[in-house]
Design a protein around this motif. Structure first.
Motif, short mmCIF file in Angstrom:
data_model
loop_
_atom_site.label_atom_id
_atom_site.label_comp_id
_atom_site.label_asym_id
_atom_site.label_seq_id
_atom_site.Cartn_x
_atom_site.Cartn_y
_atom_site.Cartn_z
N GLU A 267 43.71 46.89 47.83
CA GLU A 267 42.31 47.22 48.07
C GLU A 267 41.54 46.04 48.64
N ILE A 268 41.80 44.85 48.15
CA ILE A 268 41.13 43.65 48.67
C ILE A 268 42.09 43.00 49.67
N THR A 269 41.97 43.44 50.91
CA THR A 269 42.94 43.03 51.93
C THR A 269 42.45 41.81 52.70
N GLU A 270 43.35 41.24 53.48
CA GLU A 270 43.01 40.08 54.31
C GLU A 270 41.95 40.44 55.34
N ASP A 271 41.99 41.67 55.85
CA ASP A 271 40.99 42.12 56.83
C ASP A 271 39.57 42.01 56.27
N ILE A 272 39.41 42.39 55.01
CA ILE A 272 38.08 42.31 54.37
C ILE A 272 37.65 40.86 54.23
N ILE A 273 38.56 40.03 53.75
CA ILE A 273 38.24 38.62 53.55
C ILE A 273 37.84 37.96 54.87
N LEU A 274 38.62 38.19 55.92
CA LEU A 274 38.34 37.57 57.21
C LEU A 274 37.07 38.13 57.84
N LYS A 275 36.81 39.40 57.62
CA LYS A 275 35.56 40.00 58.13
C LYS A 275 34.36 39.30 57.51
N TYR A 276 34.40 39.10 56.19
CA TYR A 276 33.28 38.43 55.52
C TYR A 276 33.18 36.95 55.93
N ARG A 277 34.32 36.35 56.24
CA ARG A 277 34.28 34.96 56.72
C ARG A 277 33.53 34.89 58.05
N ASP A 278 33.81 35.85 58.94
CA ASP A 278 33.19 35.84 60.26
C ASP A 278 31.71 36.19 60.20
N VAL A 279 31.33 37.04 59.22
CA VAL A 279 29.93 37.51 59.16
C VAL A 279 29.09 36.63 58.24
N PHE A 280 29.62 36.29 57.05
CA PHE A 280 28.82 35.60 56.04
C PHE A 280 29.20 34.12 55.85
N GLY A 281 30.43 33.80 56.09
CA GLY A 281 30.88 32.43 55.90
C GLY A 281 31.42 32.13 54.52
N SER A 282 30.92 32.84 53.51
CA SER A 282 31.38 32.63 52.13
C SER A 282 31.28 33.93 51.35
N ILE A 283 31.97 33.97 50.22
CA ILE A 283 32.00 35.19 49.40
C ILE A 283 32.00 34.84 47.92
N TRP A 284 31.79 35.87 47.12
CA TRP A 284 31.91 35.80 45.66
C TRP A 284 32.88 36.90 45.22
N PHE A 285 33.51 36.69 44.07
CA PHE A 285 34.36 37.71 43.45
C PHE A 285 33.66 38.26 42.21
N ALA A 286 34.09 39.44 41.77
CA ALA A 286 33.61 39.99 40.50
C ALA A 286 34.70 40.82 39.84
N GLY A 287 35.11 40.39 38.65
CA GLY A 287 36.01 41.17 37.81
C GLY A 287 35.23 41.63 36.58
N SER A 288 35.93 41.83 35.47
CA SER A 288 35.22 42.30 34.27
C SER A 288 35.87 41.76 33.01
N PHE A 289 35.07 41.64 31.96
CA PHE A 289 35.62 41.29 30.65
C PHE A 289 35.38 42.40 29.64
N LYS A 290 34.59 43.40 30.02
CA LYS A 290 34.37 44.56 29.14
C LYS A 290 33.64 45.66 29.92
N GLY A 291 33.64 46.87 29.35
CA GLY A 291 32.77 47.94 29.82
C GLY A 291 33.10 48.53 31.16
N SER A 292 34.33 48.39 31.65
CA SER A 292 34.64 48.90 32.98
C SER A 292 35.82 49.86 32.98
N ILE A 293 36.31 50.24 31.79
CA ILE A 293 37.51 51.08 31.74
C ILE A 293 37.16 52.51 31.34
N THR A 294 36.64 52.66 30.13
CA THR A 294 36.35 53.99 29.60
C THR A 294 34.90 54.09 29.18
N ARG A 295 34.27 55.20 29.50
CA ARG A 295 32.85 55.38 29.24
C ARG A 295 32.52 55.41 27.75
N ASN A 296 33.47 55.84 26.93
CA ASN A 296 33.19 55.96 25.50
C ASN A 296 34.11 55.07 24.66
#
Length: 538
Positions: A294-323
């Motif tokens: 899902e996070i491919t090299e094409d995406i990374i390089l596109k953001y490099r060309d447009v923005f120059g830098s990026i941030w990542f976001a993962g999770s430590f809770k609350g992203s799997i099951t609603r209940n």
């Protein structure tokens, strides 16, 4: 040969053939192999049923061995989602130093309706909202722990707390969905300008602000936007730029962060043509265990060309099951391992400013509470430690984490279903009561599916009054025993929760997770009593 001799010979052959087989060790190998395979299969199936039901997991660590630890060089930002469940300020002051010790450098705070809005938007604040003085204390306490505070202000989607109000329903992008705001309504800019300015006024030393922008699902529904329905990308980017400019006009040194899922679908040349200002930076988010596809090299390089830098976001809770009411740290560790693998691949190709560890409290404004912050602190420690280049384990706490949490049984923290953890960190006792409830719930569900209830308390029995008195008496005793245990657990959970949350939040958690069991138990008791009153059948 006479009949007697034939019979004797036949009997000898009948008994001696198996005996000769058993005397030959080589002939026994297939028999032992069959027994071993059958036993192994039965053991694995039993363990899978038990572990999957209790929230534990049989873990095969081959993929862990493939992962090579690497230190993440950049900001490590912990997301605190206050919508609908703001912890007491006293608790936050206790937990901020622990978050800092784990290696976090900043907090991303999402206030939602817990911010004390004033003047003509005062109706947006919840009855549980913090006061202005409490907001000051939160920021001061964070900064005292060397944690910068970054506000997350939703400005496109996830605006239920605004658009649910009668005063602002005309700003909805889709009439029946109070989630997305119409970007082309002139009133939108005025409202968002007021919201962002009130929040930023309380953060005088802020260097970054996150304006959301994720999961915009209804763009092109309102009458204004329908005219431009073929230009959704243009409408989206135009709105983001407008919000960013409003903020920059009053706060020229602030960087603007946005979630990237919408712009991820826009090709490089189109993004370049939109001429996004340099102060806008994308945050690539993904909470899956494995995401290389899902996070491919094409995406990374596109953001490099447009923005120059990026941030990542993962999770430590609350992203799997609603209940979910417990935090499955194994999922979040795998998620961060995936991000670190991507980091290793691209850290020399693009500037990676930092990573956010999100901790959603609800999946949306109307959803129930998922795993609470105090329950998730061990998961936060494990994921931050992993970002610091230290190997972490699914089935135990590294010493670097346990020195902070001080758990007597650290194995139970990451590997639910193995008893209590006895941790000394603020909220550790609540973790133990939730673990007890988790074990109770598993045993209760097993009881509800046992043969006695299935055979003597099903719809047929209840509708026709057919029952076995001895079996029903046994069921009645067990049900009442489960009710008594739940009474004790409920008192313990409420007692520990009240140290951290206000009564309204404690009540909501009870109504979401405990009350349904009480209702089911009461229904069972009533059915048993009704059946046992019948002594004559036709």
């Amino acid at each position: 040969m006479s009949f007697e001799i034939q019979r004797k010979y036949s009997k000898k052959v009948w008994y001696e053939k198996p005996y000769r087989v058993l005397r030959n060790p080589l002939c026994m190998v297939p028999i032992f192999l069959f027994i071993f395979i059958f036993s192994l299969y039965f053991t694995i199936q039993t363990a899978l049923r038990e572990n999957l039901s209790t929230g534990s997991f049989i873990r095969f660590h081959s993929h862990e061995n493939k992962f090579k630890p690497i230190r993440f060089e950049g900001e490590k930002i912990v997301h605190l989602d206050f919508k609908g469940a703001p912890p007491k300020v006293k608790y936050l002051k206790e937990i901020f130093p622990i978050i800092a010790k784990f290696g976090a450098t900043a907090l991303l705070i999402e206030y939602d309706d817990m911010f004390p809005f004033q003047d003509n938007i005062e109706m947006l604040k919840s009855p549980l909202a913090y006061t202005l003085e409490e907001i000051r204390l939160i920021i001061e306490s964070a900064e005292n722990s060397n944690l910068k505070v970054i506000p997350l202000i939703q400005t496109f989607s996830h605006l239920e707390y605004v658009l649910k109000k009668d005063e602002f329903k005309d700003l909805r992008e889709a009439e029946d969905y109070p989630t997305d705001i119409c970007p082309m309504n002139p009133k939108t800019s005025l409202l968002l300008g007021n919201i962002t300015e009130q929040i930023l006024k309380m953060h005088p030393r802020v260097s970054m602000v996150h304006i959301g922008g994720d999961e915009v699902k209804h763009l092109g529904n309102c009458l204004r936007c329908k005219k431009e329905v073929n230009q959704k990308s243009s409408i989206y980017v135009h709105h983001i730029k407008n919000v960013a400019k409003m903020i920059i006009n009053n706060h020229p040194d602030v960087a603007i962060l946005i979630w990237d899922d919408f712009i991820r679908k826009i090709d490089t040349q189109e993004l370049i043509q939109f001429n996004l200002p340099p102060y806008i930076q994308p945050v690539i988010w993904n909470y899956d265990k494995k995401m290389r596809n899902e996070i491919t090299e094409d995406i990374i390089l596109k953001y490099r060309d447009v923005f120059g830098s990026i941030w990542f976001a993962g999770s430590f809770k609350g992203s799997i099951t609603r209940n979910s009411y417990i935090t499955k740290s194994d999922h979040h560790i795998s998620n961060i391992q995936s991000w670190l693998t991507i980091y290793r691949l691209y850290k020399n190709k693009i500037a990676i400013n930092g990573i956010f560890l999100t901790g959603w409290q609800r999946f949306d404004h109307f959803s129930i509470l998922c795993d609470l912050l105090p329950i998730s602190i061990p998961s936060l420690g494990l994921t931050l430690t992993l970002l610091n280049g230290i190997t972490t384990s699914y089935y135990n706490l590294p010493k670097e984490v346990n020195e902070i949490l001080k758990c007597e049984e650290p194995h139970s923290v990451a590997y639910f279903g193995n008893g209590l953890a006895y941790c000394s960190y603020p909220g550790g006792k609540l973790l133990d009561t939730i673990l007890q409830f988790h074990k109770y719930k598993y045993n209760y569900e097993v009881f509800m599916n046992n043969h006695a209830i299935v055979a003597w308390l099903n719809n047929y029995n209840i509708k026709r009054g057919m029952y076995n008195r001895k079996q029903l008496q046994k069921i009645s005793n067990q049900i009442n025993n489960y009710r008594r245990k739940l009474d004790t657990l409920t008192m313990d959970i409420k007692k520990e929760m009240k140290f951290i949350y206000r009564t309204e939040i404690v009540d909501e958690w009870y109504e979401s997770y405990v009350e349904p069991i009480y209702i089911e138990i009461a229904k069972l008791i009533n059915q048993v009593e009704t059946l046992m009153n019948k002594t004559i059948w036709h």
